[in-house]
Design a protein around this motif. Structure first.
Motif, PDB file in Angstrom:
ATOM      1  N   LEU A  79       0.865  -1.175   0.000  1.00 37.74           N
ATOM      2  CA  LEU A  79       0.000   0.000   0.000  1.00 37.74           C
ATOM      3  C   LEU A  79       0.901   1.224   0.000  1.00 37.74           C
ATOM      4  O   LEU A  79       1.584   1.495   0.998  1.00 37.74           O
ATOM      5  CB  LEU A  79      -0.919   0.010   1.224  1.00 37.74           C
ATOM      6  CG  LEU A  79      -1.766   1.271   1.434  1.00 37.74           C
ATOM      7  CD1 LEU A  79      -2.694   1.509   0.248  1.00 37.74           C
ATOM      8  CD2 LEU A  79      -2.561   1.177   2.726  1.00 37.74           C
ATOM      9  N   GLU A  80       0.920   1.916  -1.138  1.00 38.85           N
ATOM     10  CA  GLU A  80       1.815   3.058  -1.305  1.00 38.85           C
ATOM     11  C   GLU A  80       3.256   2.621  -1.029  1.00 38.85           C
ATOM     12  O   GLU A  80       3.826   1.851  -1.776  1.00 38.85           O
ATOM     13  CB  GLU A  80       1.364   4.215  -0.403  1.00 38.85           C
ATOM     14  CG  GLU A  80      -0.032   4.724  -0.782  1.00 38.85           C
ATOM     15  CD  GLU A  80      -0.513   5.824   0.134  1.00 38.85           C
ATOM     16  OE1 GLU A  80      -0.030   5.933   1.286  1.00 38.85           O
ATOM     17  OE2 GLU A  80      -1.393   6.589  -0.295  1.00 38.85           O
ATOM     18  N   SER A  81       3.860   3.057   0.066  1.00 32.24           N
ATOM     19  CA  SER A  81       5.252   2.703   0.344  1.00 32.24           C
ATOM     20  C   SER A  81       5.368   1.694   1.493  1.00 32.24           C
ATOM     21  O   SER A  81       6.440   1.538   2.068  1.00 32.24           O
ATOM     22  CB  SER A  81       6.052   3.960   0.704  1.00 32.24           C
ATOM     23  OG  SER A  81       5.507   4.583   1.862  1.00 32.24           O
ATOM     24  N   THR A  82       4.279   1.012   1.793  1.00 35.33           N
ATOM     25  CA  THR A  82       4.274   0.089   2.928  1.00 35.33           C
ATOM     26  C   THR A  82       4.015  -1.337   2.461  1.00 35.33           C
ATOM     27  O   THR A  82       3.053  -1.613   1.742  1.00 35.33           O
ATOM     28  CB  THR A  82       3.195   0.479   3.956  1.00 35.33           C
ATOM     29  OG1 THR A  82       3.468   1.797   4.434  1.00 35.33           O
ATOM     30  CG2 THR A  82       3.208  -0.477   5.136  1.00 35.33           C
ATOM     31  N   LEU A  83       4.897  -2.252   2.861  1.00 38.47           N
ATOM     32  CA  LEU A  83       4.715  -3.677   2.611  1.00 38.47           C
ATOM     33  C   LEU A  83       3.987  -4.283   3.807  1.00 38.47           C
ATOM     34  O   LEU A  83       4.252  -3.924   4.964  1.00 38.47           O
ATOM     35  CB  LEU A  83       6.061  -4.381   2.452  1.00 38.47           C
ATOM     36  CG  LEU A  83       7.030  -3.821   1.409  1.00 38.47           C
ATOM     37  CD1 LEU A  83       8.332  -4.625   1.420  1.00 38.47           C
ATOM     38  CD2 LEU A  83       6.401  -3.842   0.031  1.00 38.47           C
ATOM     39  N   MET A  84       3.072  -5.203   3.551  1.00 41.14           N
ATOM     40  CA  MET A  84       2.304  -5.840   4.608  1.00 41.14           C
ATOM     41  C   MET A  84       2.213  -7.336   4.356  1.00 41.14           C
ATOM     42  O   MET A  84       2.295  -7.783   3.202  1.00 41.14           O
ATOM     43  CB  MET A  84       0.893  -5.246   4.700  1.00 41.14           C
ATOM     44  CG  MET A  84       0.859  -3.781   5.066  1.00 41.14           C
ATOM     45  SD  MET A  84      -0.800  -3.070   4.866  1.00 41.14           S
ATOM     46  CE  MET A  84      -0.885  -2.944   3.085  1.00 41.14           C
ATOM     47  N   GLY A  85       2.024  -8.086   5.427  1.00 37.13           N
ATOM     48  CA  GLY A  85       1.852  -9.522   5.277  1.00 37.13           C
ATOM     49  C   GLY A  85       1.718 -10.192   6.621  1.00 37.13           C
ATOM     50  O   GLY A  85       1.856  -9.556   7.675  1.00 37.13           O
ATOM     51  N   ASP A  86       1.429 -11.475   6.595  1.00 38.60           N
ATOM     52  CA  ASP A  86       1.366 -12.285   7.803  1.00 38.60           C
ATOM     53  C   ASP A  86       2.503 -13.295   7.754  1.00 38.60           C
ATOM     54  O   ASP A  86       2.836 -13.823   6.684  1.00 38.60           O
ATOM     55  CB  ASP A  86       0.028 -13.029   7.899  1.00 38.60           C
ATOM     56  CG  ASP A  86      -1.162 -12.080   7.956  1.00 38.60           C
ATOM     57  OD1 ASP A  86      -0.994 -10.974   8.503  1.00 38.60           O
ATOM     58  OD2 ASP A  86      -2.228 -12.437   7.423  1.00 38.60           O
ATOM     59  N   CYS A  87       3.094 -13.560   8.926  1.00 37.94           N
ATOM     60  CA  CYS A  87       4.193 -14.514   8.979  1.00 37.94           C
ATOM     61  C   CYS A  87       3.903 -15.555  10.045  1.00 37.94           C
ATOM     62  O   CYS A  87       3.388 -15.228  11.131  1.00 37.94           O
ATOM     63  CB  CYS A  87       5.513 -13.803   9.304  1.00 37.94           C
ATOM     64  SG  CYS A  87       6.950 -14.898   9.268  1.00 37.94           S
ATOM     65  N   GLU A  88       4.208 -16.800   9.748  1.00 37.73           N
ATOM     66  CA  GLU A  88       4.021 -17.871  10.733  1.00 37.73           C
ATOM     67  C   GLU A  88       4.722 -17.499  12.035  1.00 37.73           C
ATOM     68  O   GLU A  88       5.800 -16.919  12.034  1.00 37.73           O
ATOM     69  CB  GLU A  88       4.617 -19.180  10.207  1.00 37.73           C
ATOM     70  CG  GLU A  88       3.902 -19.771   9.016  1.00 37.73           C
ATOM     71  CD  GLU A  88       4.582 -21.024   8.509  1.00 37.73           C
ATOM     72  OE1 GLU A  88       5.517 -21.494   9.190  1.00 37.73           O
ATOM     73  OE2 GLU A  88       4.191 -21.522   7.441  1.00 37.73           O
ATOM     74  N   GLY A  89       4.088 -17.868  13.148  1.00 40.32           N
ATOM     75  CA  GLY A  89       4.672 -17.559  14.444  1.00 40.32           C
ATOM     76  C   GLY A  89       4.865 -18.778  15.307  1.00 40.32           C
ATOM     77  O   GLY A  89       4.352 -19.866  15.008  1.00 40.32           O
ATOM     78  N   THR A  90       5.630 -18.583  16.396  1.00 39.06           N
ATOM     79  CA  THR A  90       5.851 -19.667  17.354  1.00 39.06           C
ATOM     80  C   THR A  90       4.922 -19.538  18.552  1.00 39.06           C
ATOM     81  O   THR A  90       4.449 -20.530  19.092  1.00 39.06           O
ATOM     82  CB  THR A  90       7.314 -19.664  17.827  1.00 39.06           C
ATOM     83  OG1 THR A  90       7.657 -18.346  18.285  1.00 39.06           O
ATOM     84  CG2 THR A  90       8.239 -20.050  16.681  1.00 39.06           C
ATOM     85  N   GLN A  91       4.670 -18.293  18.981  1.00 41.38           N
ATOM     86  CA  GLN A  91       3.777 -18.067  20.119  1.00 41.38           C
ATOM     87  C   GLN A  91       2.386 -17.630  19.671  1.00 41.38           C
ATOM     88  O   GLN A  91       1.522 -17.334  20.485  1.00 41.38           O
ATOM     89  CB  GLN A  91       4.379 -17.001  21.050  1.00 41.38           C
ATOM     90  CG  GLN A  91       5.754 -17.379  21.593  1.00 41.38           C
ATOM     91  CD  GLN A  91       6.336 -16.298  22.467  1.00 41.38           C
ATOM     92  OE1 GLN A  91       5.627 -15.522  23.091  1.00 41.38           O
ATOM     93  NE2 GLN A  91       7.649 -16.235  22.548  1.00 41.38           N
ATOM     94  N   SER A  92       2.175 -17.589  18.377  1.00 38.26           N
ATOM     95  CA  SER A  92       0.890 -17.186  17.808  1.00 38.26           C
ATOM     96  C   SER A  92       0.790 -17.840  16.434  1.00 38.26           C
ATOM     97  O   SER A  92       1.812 -18.115  15.805  1.00 38.26           O
ATOM     98  CB  SER A  92       0.828 -15.657  17.679  1.00 38.26           C
ATOM     99  OG  SER A  92      -0.368 -15.247  17.052  1.00 38.26           O
ATOM    100  N   PRO A  93      -0.426 -18.136  15.960  1.00 44.79           N
ATOM    101  CA  PRO A  93      -0.551 -18.745  14.627  1.00 44.79           C
ATOM    102  C   PRO A  93       0.147 -17.923  13.546  1.00 44.79           C
ATOM    103  O   PRO A  93       0.718 -18.470  12.613  1.00 44.79           O
ATOM    104  CB  PRO A  93      -2.062 -18.790  14.405  1.00 44.79           C
ATOM    105  CG  PRO A  93      -2.645 -18.814  15.776  1.00 44.79           C
ATOM    106  CD  PRO A  93      -1.735 -17.964  16.617  1.00 44.79           C
ATOM    107  N   TYR A  94       0.099 -16.595  13.676  1.00 42.60           N
ATOM    108  CA  TYR A  94       0.797 -15.738  12.734  1.00 42.60           C
ATOM    109  C   TYR A  94       1.010 -14.372  13.380  1.00 42.60           C
ATOM    110  O   TYR A  94       0.347 -14.001  14.350  1.00 42.60           O
ATOM    111  CB  TYR A  94       0.021 -15.581  11.421  1.00 42.60           C
ATOM    112  CG  TYR A  94      -1.318 -14.900  11.578  1.00 42.60           C
ATOM    113  CD1 TYR A  94      -1.421 -13.517  11.480  1.00 42.60           C
ATOM    114  CD2 TYR A  94      -2.476 -15.639  11.811  1.00 42.60           C
ATOM    115  CE1 TYR A  94      -2.649 -12.888  11.630  1.00 42.60           C
ATOM    116  CE2 TYR A  94      -3.709 -15.027  11.964  1.00 42.60           C
ATOM    117  CZ  TYR A  94      -3.782 -13.647  11.871  1.00 42.60           C
ATOM    118  OH  TYR A  94      -4.993 -13.026  12.024  1.00 42.60           O
ATOM    119  N   TYR A  95       1.950 -13.645  12.829  1.00 46.14           N
ATOM    120  CA  TYR A  95       2.219 -12.268  13.259  1.00 46.14           C
ATOM    121  C   TYR A  95       1.972 -11.342  12.081  1.00 46.14           C
ATOM    122  O   TYR A  95       2.267 -11.687  10.932  1.00 46.14           O
ATOM    123  CB  TYR A  95       3.670 -12.107  13.733  1.00 46.14           C
ATOM    124  CG  TYR A  95       4.015 -12.923  14.952  1.00 46.14           C
ATOM    125  CD1 TYR A  95       3.430 -12.653  16.186  1.00 46.14           C
ATOM    126  CD2 TYR A  95       4.934 -13.956  14.877  1.00 46.14           C
ATOM    127  CE1 TYR A  95       3.752 -13.396  17.308  1.00 46.14           C
ATOM    128  CE2 TYR A  95       5.267 -14.705  15.989  1.00 46.14           C
ATOM    129  CZ  TYR A  95       4.667 -14.428  17.209  1.00 46.14           C
ATOM    130  OH  TYR A  95       4.981 -15.163  18.313  1.00 46.14           O
TER     131      TYR A  95
END
Length: 596
Positions: free
Chosen positions: A38-54
């Motif tokens: 979005l414009e100059s910002t990258l976004m996404g979800d990443c697999e986590g160890t203490q949470s399903p994703y971050y």
């Protein structure tokens, strides 16, 4: 805007080696989902160890990586592994990122009623956004002259009781147990200090003063019961002088009130002096005695500044702090500047900066006043150290003046002082701009002060066909300022096996150097690895220290691998049986030997 081209070296420079390596593992596992830009910002979800994703966000600008955010609890330096994974995904597969519409375009066709319905639903589903929206639409209240606003009186005794509770939170513990909690205790006191500063920022120095005095007085009473062997508590007490001085300078006190305050603080310094914790409060005492009447001493710059004139006159026989003249307990001029900035007295702030040669603070304020060309001209005339240039360059980047930031950073590399932090900041920016030669110069400056394998490999990649000419200079810098470990790592990369072995055989070589070389040359100098591994293992086994047996077994594992590569399995078995027989009365060692 056109997003910059990211490379692995740019990403690596923004993270610790551990975070980059782990982030690379996440990237290779394809742990990033829902990538978008979005414009100059990258976004996404990443697999986590203490949470399903971050949830991961990275803001870019034309200079490269501006900032990274992640919902994980990472508190280390640089970018976390999840942010690294997102950046690596973008660097290698930018087309995976879905381009989202700008918010204004997304909402353009909605009328007022539709917007209200949408926002209401969003706030109900995401109540954590309520405060953000409320703050954005709140109208500022008109304020009168400073000190004239009527405020509800704050009960400072509440904070005094809080401080007492914190200081006595270790009561009842054994001394050996309480020792490990002193760091946490000072952390809680820091939170009280932050509260005092918030009152000061809210133009309530009276309450801030009472909170700080409660900290000084109650902490002073409790010091004899606290084991401050690691210096946490002493560091906290020494740090109270600067905010206390700022509070004093923010108050309109009569001569009688100043005298009373001086006596109150001095009563604590006499007691704290027995524990070497009184020097930090001297700054507050000087501020209370003279207020704004005394002149502040000039300083060559903001990074290595001198002590105030009054302090120098009082302590002419004292040696300079750390050999640079910098006072670790605070500076009266800085306290005054902080007060002036807080009160919005810009003209007085700039005048005091000039009077005392606070060149960096002067230039930074000009930038904040949107007088960037004037700031750059001033800095060009007055800055004489790389750290100053770095501070201003970083501020210019934050304000979006990328070209000016780069120019200031490049100038800083030619100034005196430590250049490592500036060079590490500048090099990835130059590379993101596609400026290979300036990036190469910055990496060289960083490598000259702190050689690392990563920096070496980056120099080699950027140099390209000119590497053969540059390498001798790089190796000379490495041998002059680098560690044996870094030298060994570089030699292994260059497949200089025998020279790496020479480094490992030095009398002052640490275990990590020997291990690194042994693992690196085992496929090329297996006989040496076998001999060195047995030597290290036998040294550890002879100690009869069971805690060292696991390390001895690790060395023997290397020896076994080396014997196997030499096609000498029978010789290895004969040696192993001899070791088992020699140490047959050491069951802990026998347990380790059985796994071989």
């Amino acid at each position: 805007m056109i997003l910059p081209k990211l490379t692995e070296s740019i990403i690596r420079a923004a993270a610790t080696p551990q975070s980059f390596e782990r982030g690379q593992d996440y990237y290779q596992r394809d742990a990033i989902s829902n990538p978008a830009v979005l414009e100059s910002t990258l976004m996404g979800d990443c697999e986590g160890t203490q949470s399903p994703y971050y949830r991961v966000r990275v803001t870019l600008d034309s200079a490269g990586i501006r900032a990274g955010q992640c919902t994980c609890p990472y508190e280390g330096g640089g970018l976390c592994k999840h942010v690294v994974a997102l950046l690596l995904t973008y660097a290698h597969h930018p087309k995976r990122f879905v381009v989202r519409q700008e918010p204004s375009a997304l909402l353009a066709e909605l009328d007022r009623d539709a917007l209200i319905i949408l926002l209401t639903q969003l706030l109900r589903e995401r109540p954590e956004l309520y405060d953000v929206v409320e703050a954005a639409i709140a109208k500022p209240e008109p304020t009168g002259k400073r000190g004239k606003a009527r405020r509800q009186k704050v009960d400072a005794d509440v904070y005094r009781r809080q401080v007492i509770g914190i200081l006595h939170s270790l009561d009842g513990m054994r001394a050996s147990e309480a020792y490990w909690h002193v760091d946490g205790l000072t952390g809680q006191l820091d939170q009280v200090l932050e509260t005092a500063v918030k009152f000061l920022d809210a133009e309530d120095p009276e309450t801030a003063l009472e909170i700080l005095l409660a900290l000084v007085e109650e902490a002073g009473r409790a010091i004899e019961y606290i084991d401050d062997s690691d210096g946490y508590f002493g560091d906290f007490m020494s740090g109270l002088g600067q905010p206390l001085a700022e509070v004093v300078l923010s108050l309109d006190l009569s001569a009688v009130q100043r005298d009373a305050l001086v006596r109150r603080i001095e009563a604590q310094t006499r007691y704290l002096s027995d524990y070497g914790m009184d020097e930090g409060l001297d700054l507050a005492i000087r501020a209370a005695r003279a207020g704004w009447d005394t002149e502040s001493a000039p300083a060559s710059n903001d990074i290595h500044r001198g002590r105030d004139t009054a302090e120098e006159e009082a302590d002419e026989e004292e040696p300079a702090y750390f050999g640079s003249g910098a006072n670790p307990f605070g500076d009266l001029t800085d306290a005054k500047l902080n007060v002036l900035k807080r009160q919005g007295r810009t003209a007085d702030y700039l005048a005091l900066c000039k009077q005392t040669d606070r060149h960096l603070r002067y230039a930074l304020m000009l930038c904040d006043l949107e007088r960037v060309p004037e700031a750059i001209t001033y800095a060009t005339r007055h800055f004489d150290s790389a750290p100053e240039a770095h501070a201003l360059a970083a501020h210019l980047r934050e304000l979006g003046h990328i070209d000016d930031a780069i120019a200031m950073g490049e100038r800083g590399l030619n100034l005196a002082g430590a250049k490592l932090l500036l060079a590490q900041w500048l090099a990835p920016i130059e590379e993101a701009q596609g400026r290979t030669q300036p990036a190469l110069r910055a990496w060289q400056a960083a490598f000259a002060e702190h050689p690392t394998l990563t920096a070496y490999e980056t120099l080699k990649r950027l140099a390209g066909t000119s590497w053969r000419k540059l390498q001798p200079q790089v190796m000379q810098a490495l041998r002059m300022t680098g560690t044996a470990l870094t030298l060994a790592q570089v030699l292994l990369v260059e497949e200089a096996w025998d020279e790496a072995i020479t480094v490992a055989e030095r009398r002052d070589a640490w275990y990590d150097v020997i291990e690194t070389v042994a693992d690196g040359v085992i496929g090329h100098r297996a006989e040496w690895v076998a001999q060195m591994s047995i030597k290290q293992a036998e040294r550890l086994m002879e100690r009869a220290d069971s805690s060292k047996y696991v390390y001895a077994a690790n060395w023997l594992t290397r020896a076994k691998d080396a014997y196997t590569r030499l096609d000498q399995a029978s010789e290895w078995q004969a040696y192993l049986e001899k070791v088992k027989q020699t140490y047959k009365r050491r069951p802990a060692l026998q347990a380790q030997l059985r796994r071989l």
